[in-house]
Write an enzyme that holds these catalytic residues in place. Sequence first.
Site, mmCIF file in Angstrom:
data_model
loop_
_atom_site.group_PDB
_atom_site.id
_atom_site.type_symbol
_atom_site.label_atom_id
_atom_site.label_comp_id
_atom_site.label_asym_id
_atom_site.label_seq_id
_atom_site.Cartn_x
_atom_site.Cartn_y
_atom_site.Cartn_z
ATOM 1 N N SER A 70 0.752 -1.375 0.084
ATOM 2 C CA SER A 70 -0.081 -0.064 -0.106
ATOM 3 C C SER A 70 0.681 1.340 -0.083
ATOM 4 O O SER A 70 0.295 2.403 -0.048
ATOM 5 C CB SER A 70 -0.930 0.064 1.196
ATOM 6 O OG SER A 70 -1.985 -0.889 0.949
ATOM 7 N N LYS A 73 -0.030 3.669 -2.645
ATOM 8 C CA LYS A 73 -0.732 4.767 -2.691
ATOM 9 C C LYS A 73 -0.372 6.189 -2.438
ATOM 10 O O LYS A 73 -1.063 7.367 -2.727
ATOM 11 C CB LYS A 73 -2.171 4.363 -1.600
ATOM 12 C CG LYS A 73 -2.840 3.231 -1.727
ATOM 13 C CD LYS A 73 -3.861 2.923 -0.602
ATOM 14 C CE LYS A 73 -4.703 1.560 -0.941
ATOM 15 N NZ LYS A 73 -3.770 0.518 -0.618
ATOM 16 N N SER A 130 -6.435 3.423 3.946
ATOM 17 C CA SER A 130 -5.859 2.472 2.795
ATOM 18 C C SER A 130 -6.488 1.797 2.106
ATOM 19 O O SER A 130 -6.460 0.580 1.802
ATOM 20 C CB SER A 130 -4.772 1.892 3.433
ATOM 21 O OG SER A 130 -3.770 1.231 2.485
ATOM 22 N N LYS A 232 2.772 6.350 5.290
ATOM 23 C CA LYS A 232 1.971 5.613 4.942
ATOM 24 C C LYS A 232 2.710 4.152 5.386
ATOM 25 O O LYS A 232 3.722 3.815 5.356
ATOM 26 C CB LYS A 232 2.043 5.635 3.402
ATOM 27 C CG LYS A 232 0.655 4.590 2.827
ATOM 28 C CD LYS A 232 -0.597 5.326 3.121
ATOM 29 C CE LYS A 232 -1.671 4.224 2.613
ATOM 30 N NZ LYS A 232 -1.803 3.012 3.311
#
Length: 426
Positions: A70, A73, A130, A232
């Site tokens: 993720s 992202k 997420s 993140k």
Amino acid sequence: MFERARRLFVSLLIAGATTLAPVVTTTAQARVPYLQTPANQPKYAALVVDAKTGEVLYAKRADSPRYPASLTKVMTLYLAFEALQAGRLHPNDLVPISPHAAAQAPSKLGLRPGDSLTVDQAMQALAVKSANDIAVALGEKLGGTEARFAAMMTLRAQELGMRNTRFVNASGLPDSRQISTARDIAILSRAVMRDYPQYYDLFSQRSFTFRGQTMRNHNGLLGRMDGVDGLKTGFTNASGFNIAVSAVRGNRRLITVVLGAPSTAIRNNNAEDLILTGFDVMARRERGEKITVAQNLFEPTPSGPVVRGSTEQGDGDQDGLKIVLASAPPPAAASRTKIVESSKTSLGKGKWVVQVGAFKSKSDAKEQITFVTKRFSKHFRVKDGQVSGKSGSYRARFSGYSEVSAKNACQALKAKRLACMVVKPA
């Protein structure tokens, strides 16, 4: 809290021992507790970077291919920020949910096909929850299809200097073709801060409430560690536990990337240790000490014990090298930009230009010119360097090259994993 204090005490004890004791001791004296350091894990990679200068303070397998999960992202959001700034997208625009988006695996908001949410809500859903379904929907909004959007992501990554990254989806869900590296993730993290500081606080948002449901950020270091304000986390079975995290203390900011940790707790603890040690090293360097993060850490040798004096960084000579962001605009736009040249600049044998970085401040761009001329004096001369651009976007450039000499100069930088771009004559 006790565990965190214990690890910090040991880090400080190590720092004192590094200063007061010889580097090499007997094995019995050298062994210390193995503090959940994941360096021997096969998926593990890490990088610590001075966010202002781009200097690499620590690297472990920083250029080894890894699955970003993720962390993908962050690039999806980067392109959304770009579209917002360009006026192609607005916070209240609606993002429709296609059947393809709705079919994505969790983590997700779970909206049905035909439903929609605003761009602002979508960005929060990516940064905090997420949400894979929303990442795909936002990608489709920007690129028409997820595949086309992934191509846009890869192109932008290359333009930023992320030489070992390829995207095939907007979410980071498992795909063996989607790879990146710790160094490239650090470059992306630094690019977000440089290019879109007005949106950066999205990564520090602790929770997101959507249609009455409140979701908490997966970044466990937010609120736990002083100074941490993004970015993140990510996880798949193939990638392990990943994090790109930034922290600020006074006038210092670090970017730390940890990939492939075996658990959330070990990932967070390792990232915290690297951040604490990184700040300690920066402070000691300002006092005149010559020290690296690796020298200030106890790391496990291949056989397991942690031995003092083991300073291998895993990727060759990193000390003093930098990650340098290529220009944010596409090369075509950059080539149309007028180059501001000093009247004292020698054009030499040609009118080709070599760009060695783009920066928010003029002083950082000047510092990069000085660094490059000292480190690569065969290809760069101080008198040929100049800073061009306007407030908030300054380019460090060297002029006076032929096509061949410009490409040779860039190749010398790229051989040391530094970003560089050749600009044709206007």
